[in-house]
Motif scaffolding. Sequence first.
Motif, PDB file in Angstrom:
ATOM      1  N   LEU A 399       0.865  -1.178   0.000  1.00 40.71           N
ATOM      2  CA  LEU A 399       0.000   0.000   0.000  1.00 40.71           C
ATOM      3  C   LEU A 399       0.897   1.222   0.000  1.00 40.71           C
ATOM      4  N   ILE A 400       0.810   2.007  -1.065  1.00 46.22           N
ATOM      5  CA  ILE A 400       1.681   3.169  -1.227  1.00 46.22           C
ATOM      6  C   ILE A 400       0.896   4.425  -0.862  1.00 46.22           C
ATOM      7  N   GLY A 401       1.379   5.132   0.147  1.00 45.09           N
ATOM      8  CA  GLY A 401       0.695   6.326   0.594  1.00 45.09           C
ATOM      9  C   GLY A 401      -0.565   6.007   1.380  1.00 45.09           C
ATOM     10  N   SER A 402      -1.192   7.048   1.904  1.00 44.12           N
ATOM     11  CA  SER A 402      -2.434   6.873   2.654  1.00 44.12           C
ATOM     12  C   SER A 402      -3.215   8.172   2.606  1.00 44.12           C
ATOM     13  N   THR A 403      -4.487   8.083   3.007  1.00 44.86           N
ATOM     14  CA  THR A 403      -5.325   9.273   3.116  1.00 44.86           C
ATOM     15  C   THR A 403      -5.682   9.510   4.582  1.00 44.86           C
ATOM     16  N   ASP A 404      -6.227  10.674   4.863  1.00 43.17           N
ATOM     17  CA  ASP A 404      -6.601  10.999   6.236  1.00 43.17           C
ATOM     18  C   ASP A 404      -7.790  10.152   6.681  1.00 43.17           C
ATOM     19  N   ARG A 405      -8.219  10.342   7.910  1.00 47.60           N
ATOM     20  CA  ARG A 405      -9.208   9.435   8.502  1.00 47.60           C
ATOM     21  C   ARG A 405     -10.553   9.460   7.784  1.00 47.60           C
ATOM     22  N   LEU A 406     -10.834  10.546   7.052  1.00 44.35           N
ATOM     23  CA  LEU A 406     -12.083  10.645   6.300  1.00 44.35           C
ATOM     24  C   LEU A 406     -11.877  10.413   4.806  1.00 44.35           C
ATOM     25  N   GLY A 407     -10.656  10.123   4.413  1.00 45.82           N
ATOM     26  CA  GLY A 407     -10.380   9.857   3.005  1.00 45.82           C
ATOM     27  C   GLY A 407     -10.420  11.066   2.109  1.00 45.82           C
ATOM     28  N   GLU A 408     -10.273  12.254   2.689  1.00 45.53           N
ATOM     29  CA  GLU A 408     -10.462  13.479   1.909  1.00 45.53           C
ATOM     30  C   GLU A 408      -9.199  13.985   1.222  1.00 45.53           C
ATOM     31  N   ALA A 409      -8.033  13.618   1.712  1.00 50.32           N
ATOM     32  CA  ALA A 409      -6.779  14.126   1.163  1.00 50.32           C
ATOM     33  C   ALA A 409      -5.647  13.176   1.515  1.00 50.32           C
ATOM     34  N   PRO A 410      -4.559  13.191   0.740  1.00 50.49           N
ATOM     35  CA  PRO A 410      -3.408  12.354   1.092  1.00 50.49           C
ATOM     36  C   PRO A 410      -2.850  12.732   2.465  1.00 50.49           C
ATOM     37  N   LYS A 411      -2.496  11.731   3.220  1.00 46.34           N
ATOM     38  CA  LYS A 411      -1.860  11.944   4.517  1.00 46.34           C
ATOM     39  C   LYS A 411      -0.371  11.668   4.429  1.00 46.34           C
ATOM     40  N   GLU A 412      -0.025  10.611   3.741  1.00 44.17           N
ATOM     41  CA  GLU A 412       1.375  10.218   3.570  1.00 44.17           C
ATOM     42  C   GLU A 412       1.683  10.036   2.085  1.00 44.17           C
ATOM     43  N   GLN A 413       2.815  10.521   1.676  1.00 43.84           N
ATOM     44  CA  GLN A 413       3.353  10.350   0.332  1.00 43.84           C
ATOM     45  C   GLN A 413       2.347  10.737  -0.762  1.00 43.84           C
ATOM     46  N   PRO A 414       1.942  11.985  -0.823  1.00 44.65           N
ATOM     47  CA  PRO A 414       1.048  12.410  -1.913  1.00 44.65           C
ATOM     48  C   PRO A 414       1.721  12.228  -3.267  1.00 44.65           C
ATOM     49  N   LEU A 415       0.985  11.659  -4.208  1.00 44.57           N
ATOM     50  CA  LEU A 415       1.504  11.379  -5.541  1.00 44.57           C
ATOM     51  C   LEU A 415       0.586  11.955  -6.605  1.00 44.57           C
ATOM     52  N   ARG A 416       1.144  12.223  -7.776  1.00 46.90           N
ATOM     53  CA  ARG A 416       0.402  12.842  -8.869  1.00 46.90           C
ATOM     54  C   ARG A 416       0.441  11.946 -10.107  1.00 46.90           C
ATOM     55  N   PRO A 417      -0.355  12.279 -11.131  1.00 45.20           N
ATOM     56  CA  PRO A 417      -0.367  11.432 -12.331  1.00 45.20           C
ATOM     57  C   PRO A 417       1.011  11.198 -12.935  1.00 45.20           C
ATOM     58  N   GLY A 418       1.874  12.220 -12.912  1.00 46.81           N
ATOM     59  CA  GLY A 418       3.212  12.053 -13.470  1.00 46.81           C
ATOM     60  C   GLY A 418       4.020  10.971 -12.787  1.00 46.81           C
ATOM     61  N   ASP A 419       3.765  10.735 -11.501  1.00 41.13           N
ATOM     62  CA  ASP A 419       4.457   9.652 -10.796  1.00 41.13           C
ATOM     63  C   ASP A 419       4.044   8.287 -11.355  1.00 41.13           C
ATOM     64  N   ILE A 420       2.755   8.147 -11.688  1.00 39.31           N
ATOM     65  CA  ILE A 420       2.281   6.915 -12.321  1.00 39.31           C
ATOM     66  C   ILE A 420       2.920   6.759 -13.696  1.00 39.31           C
ATOM     67  N   HIS A 421       2.952   7.848 -14.474  1.00 31.34           N
ATOM     68  CA  HIS A 421       3.508   7.777 -15.828  1.00 31.34           C
ATOM     69  C   HIS A 421       5.006   7.478 -15.815  1.00 31.34           C
ATOM     70  N   HIS A 422       5.730   8.100 -14.894  1.00 36.50           N
ATOM     71  CA  HIS A 422       7.154   7.778 -14.749  1.00 36.50           C
ATOM     72  C   HIS A 422       7.333   6.284 -14.473  1.00 36.50           C
ATOM     73  N   THR A 423       6.487   5.745 -13.636  1.00 39.96           N
ATOM     74  CA  THR A 423       6.588   4.329 -13.284  1.00 39.96           C
ATOM     75  C   THR A 423       6.313   3.449 -14.497  1.00 39.96           C
ATOM     76  N   VAL A 424       5.325   3.830 -15.305  1.00 41.13           N
ATOM     77  CA  VAL A 424       5.036   3.079 -16.531  1.00 41.13           C
ATOM     78  C   VAL A 424       6.229   3.116 -17.479  1.00 41.13           C
TER      79      VAL A 424
END
Length: 457
Positions: A399-424
Amino acid sequence: MLRISSESASRYCDGLSRRSFVQLGACGLFSAGLPGLLAARAANTTQNRQTSVILLWLDGGPGHMDTYDMKPEAPAEYRGIWKPIPTNVPGMEVTELFPLQAKIADKFSVVRSLHHGSGDHFTGGHWMLTGRGAGVSGANTQGRFPFFGAFATKLTGPRMPGMPANVAVPYGMSIGLRPGYFGGHFLGVHHNPFETEGDPNAGDFQVRNIGLAGGLTTERLGDRRVLLSSFDRLQRAADVSGAFESLDRFDRTAFEMVTGQKTREAFDLSHETPELRERYGRNSWGQSTLLARRLVEAGTTFVTCHFGGWDHHWDLKSGMENYLPKIDQLVYGLITDLSERGLLDSTLVLLCGEFSRTPRMNDGGNGGPPLSKGTPGRDHWGSSMFCFLAGGGVQGGRLIGSTDRLGEAPKEQPLRPGDIHHTVFHVLGINPEAQFLDHSGRPITAVDHGAVIQELF
């Protein structure tokens, strides 16, 4: 004239129809038709690998809190309708509607801190599929950049001769636009995905433009190639740019697609056993996914499967209980099948949509009395979302990263679409900083932000 039309279509909340029509006039096989759709490679890379990608695109936006990021301790209006269940990886849970995936969680990982910040279908789709927002919105839907898969396959070409590098099953479409943000844009229409069209689950399913037209034999087609070559001989002799040499290469790929038995067989699901077809699910989505596996096995580099209908502003219970079991079955079928064939390490599987849904559920009224539209639903949300990844060297059970207790925003290791594309691009072994000239002659970097998500490897 090659006419490409979508099937009957419903509408998104934006009011736009999913139906679109594309026509491509062609004087002959090798004029503006199939070869143009197949032109791929334009730059060299020193680390190109024999790997492929299957993108399972959930058009409309699935909710993270109903799938891979459950919040059972949150208030009822947040945690939603379904309960989480444990998987075969300690501490990793999924929705109770994913019992099959729960058995193979050790083979996939989930990014839970993805975000781009937009709740607009078109902005979100453009972010996820091109890596840029670029002022695109529901009021201005025109794409501004190529699909990241078009950039990738321009660099790689197909993995085997005669196969199209970039394929969409049944079509490439984003938020009702075809090919929309799956298009090649300034790379040219020849970098749009090759579309299978039709329903792979239908008994009479057949891919157009694979095989010879009535009355046309291989010998006659060969004669046409000779004739075309003679027309261009003098120009080729004077050409110093290599353009004609490249055209020859594209024509050869088109010729091999039309005449080659291997290519036709790759698109033919009748070669699969009934038992395996059942494993994926005997429905359009399941068989589209099975076809994607056949294509990467035969040498296609990038396959997108389009699964639409995820815009559940209301009656979420009915919608998700229809769709999620299909996703569960096809994901299970694909991952286990790739693994059994020894293809999982060389095939990256992605599952995502243009955004997520609001952590807090609405009242199910859509402006009318509460629950008048069925059960509550979830609205648009781009501030926290997920991306499922498996294969291609990605380690499972993470599990990479996490969201806050209500799922409203990243809590740990916020990532963006470019991070996914770099990985691809990393999995494909190509350079994300490769540059291409746009219509104005300006150099554009394939992936302009982010980095490889190292924790996946």
